[in-house]
Scaffold this motif. Structure first.
Motif, short mmCIF file in Angstrom:
data_model
loop_
_atom_site.label_atom_id
_atom_site.label_comp_id
_atom_site.label_asym_id
_atom_site.label_seq_id
_atom_site.Cartn_x
_atom_site.Cartn_y
_atom_site.Cartn_z
N PHE A 106 0.81 -1.22 0.00
CA PHE A 106 0.00 0.00 0.00
C PHE A 106 0.84 1.27 0.00
CE2 PHE A 106 -2.80 -3.29 1.45
CZ PHE A 106 -4.02 -2.97 0.88
N GLY A 107 2.15 1.12 0.02
CA GLY A 107 3.04 2.27 -0.09
C GLY A 107 3.08 3.16 1.13
N LEU A 108 2.73 2.61 2.31
CA LEU A 108 2.77 3.42 3.53
C LEU A 108 4.18 3.41 4.13
CD1 LEU A 108 -0.54 2.31 5.28
CD2 LEU A 108 -0.20 4.11 3.59
N SER A 109 4.50 4.46 4.84
CA SER A 109 5.77 4.48 5.57
C SER A 109 5.69 3.53 6.76
CB SER A 109 6.07 5.90 6.07
OG SER A 109 5.14 6.26 7.09
N ARG A 110 6.83 3.20 7.35
CA ARG A 110 6.81 2.33 8.52
C ARG A 110 6.01 2.95 9.66
NH1 ARG A 110 11.61 0.98 6.08
NH2 ARG A 110 12.00 -1.26 5.91
N ALA A 111 6.08 4.26 9.79
CA ALA A 111 5.31 4.93 10.84
C ALA A 111 3.81 4.80 10.56
CB ALA A 111 5.71 6.39 10.95
N GLU A 112 3.42 4.99 9.30
CA GLU A 112 2.01 4.88 8.93
C GLU A 112 1.51 3.44 9.06
OE1 GLU A 112 1.60 8.39 5.54
OE2 GLU A 112 2.55 6.47 5.02
N ALA A 113 2.42 2.47 8.87
CA ALA A 113 2.04 1.05 8.89
C ALA A 113 1.90 0.49 10.29
CB ALA A 113 3.06 0.25 8.10
N ARG A 114 1.95 1.35 11.30
CA ARG A 114 1.75 0.89 12.68
C ARG A 114 0.29 0.74 13.04
NH1 ARG A 114 6.23 5.06 15.14
NH2 ARG A 114 8.09 3.90 14.47
N ARG A 115 -0.59 1.05 12.11
CA ARG A 115 -2.03 0.90 12.34
C ARG A 115 -2.66 0.35 11.06
NH1 ARG A 115 -0.62 6.02 11.48
NH2 ARG A 115 -0.11 6.28 13.67
N PRO A 116 -3.79 -0.32 11.16
CA PRO A 116 -4.45 -0.88 9.98
C PRO A 116 -4.83 0.22 8.98
CG PRO A 116 -5.42 -1.74 11.98
CD PRO A 116 -4.52 -0.62 12.40
N PHE A 117 -5.03 -0.19 7.74
CA PHE A 117 -5.36 0.75 6.67
C PHE A 117 -6.73 0.40 6.10
CE2 PHE A 117 -5.07 1.99 2.09
CZ PHE A 117 -5.00 3.36 2.29
N ARG A 118 -7.62 1.38 6.14
CA ARG A 118 -8.99 1.17 5.64
C ARG A 118 -9.10 1.74 4.23
NH1 ARG A 118 -13.49 0.40 9.70
NH2 ARG A 118 -15.39 0.14 8.49
N TYR A 119 -9.70 0.97 3.33
CA TYR A 119 -9.80 1.42 1.94
C TYR A 119 -11.00 0.73 1.29
CZ TYR A 119 -7.69 -3.05 0.45
OH TYR A 119 -7.43 -4.37 0.22
N GLY A 120 -11.07 0.74 -0.04
CA GLY A 120 -12.18 0.08 -0.73
C GLY A 120 -13.51 0.68 -0.37
N GLY A 121 -13.56 2.02 -0.34
CA GLY A 121 -14.81 2.67 0.04
C GLY A 121 -15.16 2.49 1.49
N GLY A 122 -14.14 2.22 2.33
CA GLY A 122 -14.36 2.01 3.75
C GLY A 122 -14.84 0.62 4.10
N ARG A 123 -14.84 -0.29 3.12
CA ARG A 123 -15.37 -1.64 3.34
C ARG A 123 -14.28 -2.68 3.54
NH1 ARG A 123 -20.54 -1.75 1.24
NH2 ARG A 123 -20.88 -3.51 2.65
N VAL A 124 -12.99 -2.26 3.48
CA VAL A 124 -11.89 -3.22 3.55
C VAL A 124 -10.85 -2.71 4.54
CG1 VAL A 124 -10.21 -4.57 2.24
CG2 VAL A 124 -12.26 -3.71 1.09
N LEU A 125 -10.30 -3.61 5.37
CA LEU A 125 -9.28 -3.27 6.34
C LEU A 125 -8.08 -4.18 6.14
CD1 LEU A 125 -8.97 -1.33 8.84
CD2 LEU A 125 -9.49 -3.34 10.25
N ALA A 126 -6.93 -3.58 5.82
CA ALA A 126 -5.67 -4.32 5.65
C ALA A 126 -4.89 -4.26 6.95
CB ALA A 126 -4.86 -3.71 4.51
#
Length: 258
Positions: free
Chosen positions: A221-241
């Motif tokens: 998802f191209g997040l920094s290591r700092a950003e990757a310390r929490r889950p990432f919500r996407y897909g119109g808010g319907r998906v959590l990585a």
């Protein structure tokens, strides 16, 4: 409502997995379950790239029994790395008909994915039986839990039960050519960015939120290591990585869903 947690993609990083579970209040300093009636689901990829995949599996199996005795639950799903390990165990380095790209067969493919020979040496009949019994997906309190960010699960069936039954059949199969198709289907990624794709899966399998691992927050998802310390919500808010990319220097996330 009982607490619900999810974690994914330990990739043999046993110490990091234990630390994340302790930080979430699910195990104590000795590695035993202390989460009372909480529920924990682990979403696959216990092996490869890290030093102790067998240790990760042993920990999951142990705390599963302890959680059940305390009124809690630990559930586990199949990841693509488990499928590749099982294929390597079953077929070794024998050439696979129709797979000219790999003269060293499933063993070579597994090693390319970060397979550790020590894990293979330590596999027991009990480990193999546990791995072959893993479901591919689960629906828990509106959360559609699965390993891959993929729509390919629909190739197995259009209900959670049908998918898991079909996957169990593949895991029992002995035709190396059919395992090629199986490993392909359980390795898809990057297919849920469209809200329409997420809605399509949820309409088929149920739930209101897809939770997955497989694609790391860093490289996937191209997040920094700092950003990757929490889950990432996407897909119109319907998906959590939730794969923090522990083997890439990120963190192993234990995410509270409820």
């Amino acid at each position: 409502m009982r607490p619900l947690f999810a974690a994914s993609d330990m990739h043999g990083h046993r110490a990091e997995f234990r630390a994340a579970l302790r930080d979430s209040g699910l195990i104590d300093s000795t590695g035993d379950w202390c989460g009372a009636d909480a529920r924990l689901w682990v979403l696959g990829d216990y092996f490869d790239r890290g030093p102790d995949g067998i240790g990760v599996v042993d920990d999951i199996r142990r705390i599963s029994g302890q959680a059940a005795a305390a009124g809690g639950e630990v559930g586990a799903l199949l990841g693509n790395h488990e499928a590749h390990l099982l294929a390597a165990h079953r077929f070794g380095a024998a050439p696979v008909p129709g797979w000219a790209a790999r003269a060293d067969g499933y063993w070579g493919a597994w090693m390319t994915l970060g397979g550790r020979e020590d894990d293979m040496r330590r596999l027991t009949a009990e480990h193999l039986a546990w791995l072959r019994a893993l479901p591919a997906m689960a629906l828990v309190d509106g959360h559609l839990l699965m390993h891959c960010d993929s729509t390919r699960y629909l190739e197995f069936g259009d209900t959670v039960e049908a998918v898991n039954k079909a996957v169990a059949g593949h895991l029992a199969g002995t035709d190396p050519r059919e395992w090629l198709t199986f490993c392909f289907l359980v390795s898809g990624r990057g297919e849920l960015h469209s809200p329409e794709a997420a809605d399509f899966l949820l309409a088929a399998f149920g739930g209101s939120l897809i939770v997955h691992g497989h694609s790391t927050l860093i490289s996937g998802f191209g997040l920094s290591r700092a950003e990757a310390r929490r889950p990432f919500r996407y897909g119109g808010g319907r998906v959590l990585a939730i794969d923090g990319g522990v083997f890439e220097g990120g963190e192993l996330l234990v995410t509270r869903l409820l």
